[in-house]
Scaffold this active site. Structure first.
Site, PDB file in Angstrom:
ATOM      1  N   ALA A  54       0.863  -1.178   0.000  1.00  0.00           N
ATOM      2  CA  ALA A  54       0.000   0.000   0.000  1.00  0.00           C
ATOM      3  C   ALA A  54       0.900   1.229   0.000  1.00  0.00           C
ATOM      4  O   ALA A  54       1.850   1.313   0.784  1.00  0.00           O
ATOM      5  CB  ALA A  54      -0.908   0.012   1.226  1.00  0.00           C
ATOM      6  N   GLU A  55       0.590   2.190  -0.854  1.00  0.00           N
ATOM      7  CA  GLU A  55       1.487   3.323  -1.033  1.00  0.00           C
ATOM      8  C   GLU A  55       1.610   4.181   0.217  1.00  0.00           C
ATOM      9  O   GLU A  55       2.558   4.962   0.346  1.00  0.00           O
ATOM     10  CB  GLU A  55       1.039   4.182  -2.219  1.00  0.00           C
ATOM     11  CG  GLU A  55      -0.308   4.849  -2.015  1.00  0.00           C
ATOM     12  CD  GLU A  55      -0.839   5.468  -3.298  1.00  0.00           C
ATOM     13  OE1 GLU A  55      -1.025   6.681  -3.308  1.00  0.00           O
ATOM     14  OE2 GLU A  55      -1.040   4.726  -4.280  1.00  0.00           O
TER      15      GLU A  55
END
Length: 222
Positions: A57-58
């Site tokens: 997840a960024e």
């Protein structure tokens, strides 16, 4: 008959969760995969049990797991869509600069994104609907830094207009970046700038897909 009129007939395809489930079947053991917002966020719930897949997840998670359940939510542990998630054994939480170094350094195998439109050559529009607030997030970094960009989305928009089109009419996130498209009706691959229909959802005919797709494509159905 207009495109919108031709796509207005009722056709039952996959649900949003089933789109995520179908895509998850194609993820390979050992892949490191980024998940964008929307349908991609359901992918952790459907990963094959016999494969080790690392979800990124960024916002700073490597080793993201599925929704932990109502009694186990941690408000400080969320995915890119701000929904509670869990961590797999060995997961890492990192700052934004390290997270984007993973993206920009070419360390992802696949990025899975939602889309507003995909063109017949693999151009992607997924960050801005004219008249609404833009929300680019990390999409441009992701499509530039990942060799495989898989899109999962409904085949047509709420008005019945096709989302797989000859050319994107919304602002483009990246040109010739999409390699696969998973919709409620079909699966497409993009090879050398050419769009190929490889699979129809059970109960959906090739002509149903054709009626709801304005892009030019060929068929390689098994």
């Amino acid at each position: 008959m207009s495109v919108n009129e031709s796509t207005s007939a009722t056709l039952t395809g996959l649900s949003r969760d089933d789109i995520a489930r179908r895509l998850a079947q194609d993820l390979l053991d050992g892949y490191t995969v980024n998940l964008g917002v929307g349908i991609p966020l359901a992918v952790p719930n459907f990963l094959p049990d016999d494969r080790e897949i690392f979800l990124h997840a960024e916002n700073g998670i490597l080793g993201m797991g599925p929704y932990p359940g109502a009694e186990h939510e941690d408000p400080d542990l969320t995915d890119a869509g701000k929904r509670p998630v869990s961590l797999i054994t060995g997961a890492a939480i990192v700052d934004s600069s390290t997270s984007f170094a993973i993206v920009r350094g070419g360390h992802l195998d696949v990025t899975i994104l939602g889309a507003l439109q995909v063109s017949e050559t693999g151009d992607l529009s997924n960050w801005y609907v004219p008249g609404r607030n833009p929300a680019v997030g990390g999409a441009m970094d992701l499509v530039a830094g990942t060799p495989e960009v898989w899109v999962c989305m409904e085949h047509v928009d709420r008005a019945g207009a096709p989302k797989i089109v000859p050319q994107c009419t919304f602002p483009v996130t990246g040109f010739r970046v999409v390699t696969r498209i998973y919709t409620d009706l079909a699966v497409f691959h993009v090879r050398d700038g050419n769009l190929i229909l490889t699979e129809c959802t059970p109960g959906v005919r090739p002509e149903d897909v054709r009626e709801r797709t304005t892009a030019t494509y060929t068929e390689e159905l098994v």
